[in-house]
Write a protein that holds these residues in place. Structure first.
Motif, PDB file in Angstrom:
ATOM      1  N   HIS A 116     -14.664   1.193   4.325  1.00 41.26           N
ATOM      2  CA  HIS A 116     -13.823   2.723   3.651  1.00 41.26           C
ATOM      3  C   HIS A 116     -14.404   3.700   4.113  1.00 41.26           C
ATOM      4  CE1 HIS A 116     -11.382  -0.322   0.808  1.00 41.26           C
ATOM      5  NE2 HIS A 116     -12.155  -0.729   2.367  1.00 41.26           N
ATOM      6  N   ARG A 156       0.728  -1.468   0.232  1.00 38.79           N
ATOM      7  CA  ARG A 156      -0.600  -0.296   0.451  1.00 38.79           C
ATOM      8  C   ARG A 156       0.912   1.114  -0.239  1.00 38.79           C
ATOM      9  NH1 ARG A 156      -4.688  -1.332   4.226  1.00 38.79           N
ATOM     10  NH2 ARG A 156      -6.327  -1.793   2.841  1.00 38.79           N
ATOM     11  N   PRO A 213      -7.372  10.527  -1.083  1.00 43.36           N
ATOM     12  CA  PRO A 213      -7.390   9.155   0.225  1.00 43.36           C
ATOM     13  C   PRO A 213      -8.655   8.504   0.685  1.00 43.36           C
ATOM     14  CG  PRO A 213      -6.839  11.599   0.272  1.00 43.36           C
ATOM     15  CD  PRO A 213      -7.338  11.919  -1.010  1.00 43.36           C
ATOM     16  N   GLU A 265     -11.937   3.325  -5.828  1.00 43.89           N
ATOM     17  CA  GLU A 265     -11.822   4.537  -4.892  1.00 43.89           C
ATOM     18  C   GLU A 265     -10.233   5.107  -5.105  1.00 43.89           C
ATOM     19  OE1 GLU A 265     -12.313   2.655  -1.389  1.00 43.89           O
ATOM     20  OE2 GLU A 265     -14.398   2.430  -1.355  1.00 43.89           O
ATOM     21  N   ARG A 266      -9.369   4.220  -5.198  1.00 45.53           N
ATOM     22  CA  ARG A 266      -7.993   4.884  -4.961  1.00 45.53           C
ATOM     23  C   ARG A 266      -7.522   6.129  -6.115  1.00 45.53           C
ATOM     24  NH1 ARG A 266      -6.060  -0.322  -3.783  1.00 45.53           N
ATOM     25  NH2 ARG A 266      -5.119  -0.340  -6.380  1.00 45.53           N
ATOM     26  N   GLN A 290      -9.037   2.481   5.532  1.00 45.22           N
ATOM     27  CA  GLN A 290      -9.692   1.626   4.898  1.00 45.22           C
ATOM     28  C   GLN A 290      -9.044   0.783   6.151  1.00 45.22           C
ATOM     29  OE1 GLN A 290      -7.047   2.012   3.235  1.00 45.22           O
ATOM     30  NE2 GLN A 290      -7.534   2.971   0.869  1.00 45.22           N
TER      31      GLN A 290
END
Length: 482
Positions: free
Chosen positions: A393, A35, A346, A341-342, A349
């Motif tokens: 998230h 990540r 930001p 989502e990314r 999660q």
């Protein structure tokens, strides 16, 4: 010669040029987690080729007091395979240990080494008309050792259980350098504690998994993949119960996603298509499977499941994938939620679980509570409703600065979410492990008796604290220092 140079020379002598390197260009790519949240330093990268070399290396590290950070495919989500920034530890890669030691097709068992890739395992089993009943998005890089060390889950836990349920036997090198070997599975064995289960999910803090005997199942002859539109997350829970009654053991997967997640994927992925014409607040992705003995009845079972669901008013709309290509498209939508989502910005999660019976209520109540407490944020929950584990998230408000938001408001959000989960008697880590990401939160929220046992076991099996230090097991001072 310095202590570091002395150790490096001894490691090179032991493992050879393929098995040991301190070359910065080779080591650096493995010092940051998948990540990108954690980056550390290391004395070097060890890549042994056998269990005996692992055992000899562990003894060498114990002799020199060098910590060991085991690493599989480096695809973990909690920083569990990344060293700290002291530079005192070595990275221990099991990727060279990727052999199949035994494959008993009749017994439906395979013994493979820790570096064996999950996707390769799938392909090996399929070539013999079998399958390994665990999959996840990172199957092209995830290794058997990594999956065992984190007790990985995935989309088939509902029917087949997590990695813990797939392991019949285990081989590991302990902190003393001794080799623990229970690779030959026994159906019944009452000689005390099931020690392999202690090692599964221990994230390399108690021993280094080097090989495992895994169970396999007959290959699928057919599957039916269904998509249903729902008005409310609580309707998804009712649909799950209905699917369990109607489909029984044929129900292999039950995933949920809100409208926000679906629309994010449709905007992000050019090949994605909405399965249903109308928009729905919630969506359920259901998979039914059959082996050769039940394949003929599967289409009728899938139709009956949806027809009776409509009759009971459980779904607003639904469809069954017409062919395998469309089935893969449905699953692609599920797999693309995190990348979509990314692309938005930001997010924090959270990989959480609560009792299966409570998950729908938890999501329905926690989402608005988070958004009220942190104005401008967007909370979304998606994933494995059937086993009580969703990915919760929280997306940052528009204009938030990546890297800065996570350390300020994002950190407060995680504390809030974990408090909510704990109030529902849930877990802050359902399938991704604790690593270093959640270690302090475990210290803050964990049951004191459980934490005491974790520390006692760690002390007993790794008295010098050389196996993956700083991961999973909270220090006794952590709770008091928060």
């Amino acid at each position: 010669m310095s202590k570091t140079d002395t150790f490096s020379k001894a490691a090179a002598d032991l493992l050879g040029t393929r098995g040991w390197t301190s070359d910065e260009e080779i080591v650096t790519p493995w010092l940051t987690d998948w990540r990108g949240r954690f980056t550390g330093k290391a004395l070097g990268l060890a890549s042994p080729a056998s269990t005996q070399e692992v055992a000899a290396l562990v003894k060498l590290c114990a002799q020199h007091g060098v910590p060991i950070v085991p690493q599989g495919g480096n695809s973990g989500m909690s920083g569990g395979a990344t060293p700290d920034d002291s530079g005192d530890a070595i990275l221990l890669s099991l990727r060279r240990m990727d052999a199949v030691r035994n494959f008993d097709v009749d017994a439906r068992q395979i013994t493979c080494e820790a570096g064996y890739i999950l996707q390769t395992l799938h392909e090996t089993a399929e070539a013999e008309g079998l399958r390994f009943p665990l999959t996840l998005g990172g199957k092209g890089s995830a290794t058997v050792g990594g999956l065992i060390s984190t007790n990985a889950g995935g989309t088939q836990v509902l029917r087949h259980g997590s990695m813990r349920a797939q392991v019949l036997g285990l081989e590991a090198v302990m902190a003393s350098g001794e080799i623990f070997d229970t690779l030959r599975p026994l159906k019944k064995d009452n000689r005390g504690f099931d020690l392999k289960q202690l090692l599964i999910g221990s994230e390399g803090t108690l021993g280094i998994v080097t090989a495992a005997t895994l169970r396999l199942l007959p290959a699928l002859a057919d599957r039916a993949v269904l998509w249903a539109g729902l008005a409310d997350i609580r309707d998804a829970r009712k649909l799950l119960l209905h699917a369990e009654r109607v489909a029984g053991d044929a129900l292999e997967g039950f995933e949920v996603m809100p409208r926000h997640s679906l629309e994010a994927v449709l905007a992000h992925s050019p090949n994605a298509r909405a399965p249903l014409e109308d928009k729905h607040e919630w969506n359920a992705l259901i998979e039914l499977t059959a082996d050769a003995s039940t394949a003929d009845a599967l289409p009728a079972l899938a139709r009956n499941l949806l027809e009776t669901a409509f009759e009971k008013g459980l779904v607003a709309d639904a469809t069954i994938a017409r062919n395998e290509a469309q089935a893969e498209q449905f699953w692609m939508i599920r797999d693309e939620i995190a990348p979509a989502e990314r692309a938005i910005g930001p997010a924090m999660q959270h990989d959480i679980s609560v009792p299966v019976t409570d998950m729908a209520d938890f999501v329905a109540e926690a989402v608005p509570r988070v958004e009220k407490a942190f104005p401008g944020s967007t909370a979304v929950a998606f994933g494995h409703l059937g086993d009580g584990n969703v990915h919760f998230h929280v997306l940052a408000p528009k204009g938030a600065t990546p890297g800065e938001w996570e350390k300020t408001e994002g950190k407060a959000i995680s504390t809030f979410v974990h408090d909510e989960v704990t109030a529902w008697r849930g877990s802050i880590s359902a399938e991704h492990g604790i690593g270093q990401l959640k270690r302090d939160e475990l210290a803050r929220l964990g049951d004191p008796a459980q934490l005491a046992i974790l520390r006692q076991v760690k002390q007993a099996l790794d008295p010098h604290g050389l196996l993956n230090p700083g991961k999973l097991v909270p220090l006794e001072t952590s709770a008091s220092s928060l």
